[in-house]
Each structure stands twice: as structure tokens, then as C-alpha cells.
Design an enzyme around this catalytic site. Structure first.
Site, PDB file in Angstrom:
ATOM      1  N   LYS A 253       1.139  -1.135  -0.106  1.00 48.22           N
ATOM      2  CA  LYS A 253      -0.151   0.317   0.007  1.00 48.22           C
ATOM      3  C   LYS A 253       0.871   1.292   0.116  1.00 48.22           C
ATOM      4  CE  LYS A 253      -4.053  -1.624   1.619  1.00 48.22           C
ATOM      5  NZ  LYS A 253      -5.660  -1.490   3.271  1.00 48.22           N
TER       6      LYS A 253
ATOM      7  N   LYS B 219      -5.110  -9.986  -7.116  1.00 47.99           N
ATOM      8  CA  LYS B 219      -5.902 -10.334  -6.492  1.00 47.99           C
ATOM      9  C   LYS B 219      -7.371  -9.648  -7.052  1.00 47.99           C
ATOM     10  CE  LYS B 219      -5.933  -8.039  -2.030  1.00 47.99           C
ATOM     11  NZ  LYS B 219      -5.718  -7.813  -1.100  1.00 47.99           N
TER      12      LYS B 219
ATOM     13  N   LYS C 275     -10.098  -3.824  -4.405  1.00 47.37           N
ATOM     14  CA  LYS C 275     -11.276  -2.300  -4.993  1.00 47.37           C
ATOM     15  C   LYS C 275     -10.171  -0.973  -5.498  1.00 47.37           C
ATOM     16  CE  LYS C 275     -13.138  -2.840  -0.449  1.00 47.37           C
ATOM     17  NZ  LYS C 275     -12.979  -2.211   1.017  1.00 47.37           N
TER      18      LYS C 275
HETATM   19  P1  TYM Z   1     -11.016  -5.236   3.534  1.00 48.41           P
HETATM   20  O1  TYM Z   1     -11.573  -4.181   3.975  1.00 48.41           O
HETATM   21  O2  TYM Z   1      -9.486  -4.803   2.390  1.00 48.41           O
HETATM   22  O3  TYM Z   1     -11.673  -5.944   3.006  1.00 48.41           O
HETATM   23  C1  TYM Z   1     -12.749  -7.000   3.576  1.00 48.41           C
HETATM   24  C2  TYM Z   1     -12.911  -8.461   3.352  1.00 48.41           C
HETATM   25  O4  TYM Z   1     -12.710  -8.925   2.593  1.00 48.41           O
HETATM   26  C3  TYM Z   1     -10.991 -10.164   2.462  1.00 48.41           C
HETATM   27  N1  TYM Z   1     -11.181  -9.850   0.932  1.00 48.41           N
HETATM   28  C4  TYM Z   1     -11.300 -11.030  -0.247  1.00 48.41           C
HETATM   29  N2  TYM Z   1     -11.518 -12.124  -0.078  1.00 48.41           N
HETATM   30  C5  TYM Z   1     -11.351 -12.800  -0.599  1.00 48.41           C
HETATM   31  N3  TYM Z   1     -11.072 -12.371  -2.200  1.00 48.41           N
HETATM   32  C6  TYM Z   1     -10.431 -11.213  -2.232  1.00 48.41           C
HETATM   33  N4  TYM Z   1     -10.534 -11.360  -2.963  1.00 48.41           N
HETATM   34  C7  TYM Z   1     -10.432 -10.328  -1.787  1.00 48.41           C
HETATM   35  N5  TYM Z   1     -10.623  -8.968  -1.139  1.00 48.41           N
HETATM   36  C8  TYM Z   1     -10.206  -8.603   0.180  1.00 48.41           C
HETATM   37  C9  TYM Z   1     -10.211 -10.012   3.589  1.00 48.41           C
HETATM   38  O5  TYM Z   1      -9.372 -10.755   3.175  1.00 48.41           O
HETATM   39  C10 TYM Z   1     -11.413  -9.022   4.118  1.00 48.41           C
HETATM   40  O6  TYM Z   1     -12.112 -10.288   5.188  1.00 48.41           O
HETATM   41  N6  TYM Z   1      -7.792  -5.015   7.166  1.00 48.41           N
HETATM   42  C11 TYM Z   1      -9.057  -5.807   7.163  1.00 48.41           C
HETATM   43  C12 TYM Z   1     -10.283  -4.676   7.382  1.00 48.41           C
HETATM   44  C13 TYM Z   1      -9.965  -5.289   9.456  1.00 48.41           C
HETATM   45  C14 TYM Z   1     -10.101  -6.410  10.212  1.00 48.41           C
HETATM   46  C15 TYM Z   1      -9.962  -5.871  11.587  1.00 48.41           C
HETATM   47  C16 TYM Z   1     -10.377  -7.382   9.558  1.00 48.41           C
HETATM   48  C17 TYM Z   1      -9.401  -4.088  10.350  1.00 48.41           C
HETATM   49  N7  TYM Z   1      -9.785  -4.929  11.200  1.00 48.41           N
HETATM   50  C18 TYM Z   1     -10.380  -7.430  12.051  1.00 48.41           C
HETATM   51  C19 TYM Z   1     -10.553  -9.046  10.901  1.00 48.41           C
HETATM   52  C20 TYM Z   1     -10.444  -8.461  12.001  1.00 48.41           C
HETATM   53  C21 TYM Z   1      -9.016  -4.938   5.785  1.00 48.41           C
HETATM   54  O7  TYM Z   1      -8.986  -4.276   5.161  1.00 48.41           O
HETATM   55  O8  TYM Z   1     -10.091  -5.686   5.174  1.00 48.41           O
END
Ligand code: TYM
Length: 346
Positions: free
Chosen positions: A115, A207, A210
Site C-alpha cells: 500500500k 487479487k 477495490k
Molecule cells: P478489507 O476491507 O480490505 O476487506 C474486507 C474483507 O474482504 C476480504 N477480501 C477478500 N477475500 C477474498 N478474495 C479477495 N480478493 C478479497 N479482497 C478482500 C478481506 O480478506 C477481508 O476479510 N484489515 C481489514 C479490515 C479489518 C479487519 C479488522 C478484519 C480491520 N480490522 C479486524 C478482521 C478483523 C481489511 O482491510 O479488509
């Protein structure tokens, strides 16, 4: 061994379009877990501001992620749905964890490297310490299970390291305060199913994300049936028919990805999907995938749009969820302050 009551926590960032990867890797699985666990699902707005956000757009996106949770089938009365910034204990515990985690641990985080890119000097400090806040999100509820996509695996390992170090460093005080031998559980990542890593529709080695500049790389939860159909039809494939067995997907990342998406949407395994479609051309398989995607995602998108029109309702869900989350998180902060030796009102 200390025992902890089973609790699920997970979060989704309100940053841009929610896509099929978010749905299949995370949100769809949040829904399933409701039957077996007490669940807390959070729209992590404090995480969002680690990179620049436009305030009005951020507000809209917080509501949109909330709408997606509800439209997918999360029940905000039986479980907790809220936005992170309404519970200040997340930021408070993150500070404590900033003092527990080591620079070396955070330096190893691959997501920061991705990032921040080349211009690391210009990345926010928040982007660097982001994993400490994520550990705080989970541990402020002493959650034991965390459903996430594969890309969050390293952050979950760090969360366990932080919990373990806190438990070790403060062991005497934890015991003296009557919490047994460990205060925090070591939470388990639930990274399961055929869609733990959904890839771009344009490039099977990347992957689905967004931030991909091409909208054709992803299916958004709010895409129309036409848009879904176009994106699936244009998805990159290879010239061979589908194999009949899973081993035949090795070295065929695009085929593997589409079969995984189909399987996750259908609630089946990849092997079951290949037993049906093995030998089929992609044109036939893609038609079936369009029908399934539209049947599964269409109603969710429609319900999201309906909910988004009722801002007062969405906001009331978040306020109510935050009130219940705060009660749990504040108790943790009291305990942590006692363990650290801080003075507080009794
Ligand atoms: P974020 O917002 O990027 O994504 C949310 C969830 O979607 C999953 N994900 C995917 N799974 C499969 N294939 C993909 N291409 C894909 N893209 C995204 C992510 O793995 C996630 O589960 N850091 C985290 C948010 C967060 C969080 C937490 C998660 C903050 N605090 C505590 C769990 C527990 C994030 O940026 O997810």
C-alpha cells in the site's frame, strides 16, 4: 490453559466498491457464522483514514458497507453491527498495542509495503501501525475467531503475537488481578472455502481489489445484471475446456478462479463443480456463472439500494450496535488498565 467464550469479530473497510472478493471471502461467511457464534461485525472507518478520504464520500461508504452486511443477511438484533469510530476503546487499546508490538514485526507486513509503494516516506504513520489497530479491534472483544480472506492472514498472525506478548509481559499482573494465566485469547483466523482469495477477472495472478483501475477486474455488489453478465463474459480464460478434476486447475489460474467463484456462490466444492462442468467449454460455463451470479447478487444489490435510501435506519443500526459493543470494550479497557497499573475511578 485459560478458556475464553467463543466470539467472532471481523471488519470491512468503507473504502470504495465492495466486490465479489469481499462478499465471498468475508461477508457471505459472516452470515453463516451467525448460527454458531456470538458475532460482532464492524465497519472499520478508523482504518479507512490511513489513506486520504473525502468526508462526504466516507459517510456514504460507511452506510454502504452497513447496507451490504444487512442485505447479505446479518441480523443486527441478534448480533452486533457498528462502525469502529463510535467505540473509542479501539483507538485506546491500539495505543497500548503500539507499545507491545515491535518495529521489526510491523516492518515485515507485506500489505504495508504494497500500500505504501515506493513513496514510503510519504505514507501516513497510521498506515504503518494499522495492524496494531486491527489487533485492538479483535482483542478489545477478546474474540476467538476471525473470518477473513487470505490476504489478512499475516495480520492475524501479528494479532496472535501481540496477544501472546501482552500475556507474557504482564503475566504476574494478569494473575494478581484474578484473570488467570492469560488475559487475551490467541484468536484463530477462519480462512476457508473455495473463495478465500478471489482473483481479478482480467488477470488470474492478481487479487480482485477495490483499487484496481479496471472496473472489469471485479464484480461489485451493486452491479446491475447487465454489468455482471458483461464482466463474466469478458473475463480472461484459456483455450482449453474445463478439467474434470481439481488437479487439472493447477497452472490455470483464470479457470481456477472462475470455478472457485462458482463453487462459493453455489455453496459447493470446486470438485463438485468440476464433476458437473468437466469437459465443458468456457462459453457454456460462463453462461451458467452469469445466471448464478445474477441470481445470488441481484437481490443483495437491490436490498442494498433500498436500505441506502433509508439513512436514518442504517444510522440507528450503527448507534445501537455501537452501544452494545462499547459495553464489552469498556470492560476490557478497565481490565487492561488494571493489568498495566494505571489508576482509574472505581
Ligand atoms: P478489507 O476491507 O480490505 O476487506 C474486507 C474483507 O474482504 C476480504 N477480501 C477478500 N477475500 C477474498 N478474495 C479477495 N480478493 C478479497 N479482497 C478482500 C478481506 O480478506 C477481508 O476479510 N484489515 C481489514 C479490515 C479489518 C479487519 C479488522 C478484519 C480491520 N480490522 C479486524 C478482521 C478483523 C481489511 O482491510 O479488509
Amino acid at each position: 490453559m485459560a478458556t475464553f467464550s467463543q466470539r467472532v469479530f471481523s471488519g470491512v473497510q468503507p473504502t470504495g466498491n465492495l466486490h465479489l472478493g469481499n462478499y465471498l471471502g468475508a461477508i457471505q461467511r459472516f452470515v453463516e457464522l451467525q448460527e454458531r457464534y456470538e458475532c460482532i461485525y464492524c465497519v472499520v472507518d478508523l482504518h479507512a483514514i490511513t489513506v486520504p478520504q473525502k468526508p462526504a464520500e466516507l459517510t456514504r461508504q460507511i452506510r454502504e458497507v452497513t447496507a451490504a452486511f444487512l442485505a447479505a443477511g446479518i441480523d443486527p438484533r441478534r448480533h452486533i453491527v457498528f462502525n469502529q469510530s463510535q467505540v473509542s476503546a479501539h483507538a485506546e487499546l491500539a495505543w497500548v498495542f503500539n507499545c507491545v508490538a515491535r518495529m521489526g514485526w510491523l516492518n515485515r507486513m507485506t500489505q504495508f509495503k504494497e500500500k505504501a509503494g515506493k513513496d514510503r516516506e510519504n505514507a501516513s504513520v497510521g498506515l504503518f501501525t494499522y495492524p496494531d489497530l486491527m489487533a485492538a479491534d479483535i482483542l478489545v472483544y477478546r474474540a476467538t475467531h476471525v473470518p477473513v480472506g487470505d490476504d489478512q492472514k499475516q495480520h492475524l498472525e501479528l494479532t496472535r503475537d501481540i496477544a501472546q506478548k501482552f500475556n507474557n509481559d504482564y503475566r504476574e499482573s494478569i494473575e494478581a488481578n484474578g484473570f488467570g494465566e492469560a488475559y487475551f485469547p490467541l484468536p484463530e483466523a477462519l480462512i476457508q472455502g473455495p473463495a478465500r482469495r478471489v482473483m481479478s477477472l482480467r488477470d488470474g495472478s492478481r487479487k480482485m481489489s477495490k483499487s484496481d483501475p479496471s472496473d472489469y477486474s471485479r464484480i461489485n455488489l451493486t452491479d446491475s445484471a447487465d454489468a455482471i453478465a458483461q464482466k463474466v463474459r469478458k473475463a480472461k480464460t484459456d483455450p482449453l475446456p474445463l478439467p474434470s478434476e481439481e488437479a487439472g486447475l493447477a497452472d490455470r489460474p483464470e479457470a481456477d478462479n472462475l470455478v472457485g467463484i462458482y463453487a462459493a456462490l453455489a455453496g459447493r466444492t470446486k470438485a463438485e463443480v468440476l464433476a458437473e462442468f468437466g469437459g465443458a467449454q468456457f462459453s457454456a460455463f460462463k453462461s451458467a456463472l452469469v445466471d448464478l451470479s445474477v441470481a445470488r447478487l441481484g437481490p443483495i444489490g437491490a436490498e442494498m439500494r433500498r436500505l441506502m435510501a433509508d439513512e436514518a435506519y442504517i444510522d440507528s443500526v450503527l448507534v445501537d450496535g455501537a452501544n452494545r459493543a462499547r459495553a464489552i470494550a469498556e470492560q476490557t479497557m478497565k481490565d487492561v488498565k488494571d493489568i498495566l497499573g494505571f489508576i482509574r475511578a472505581r
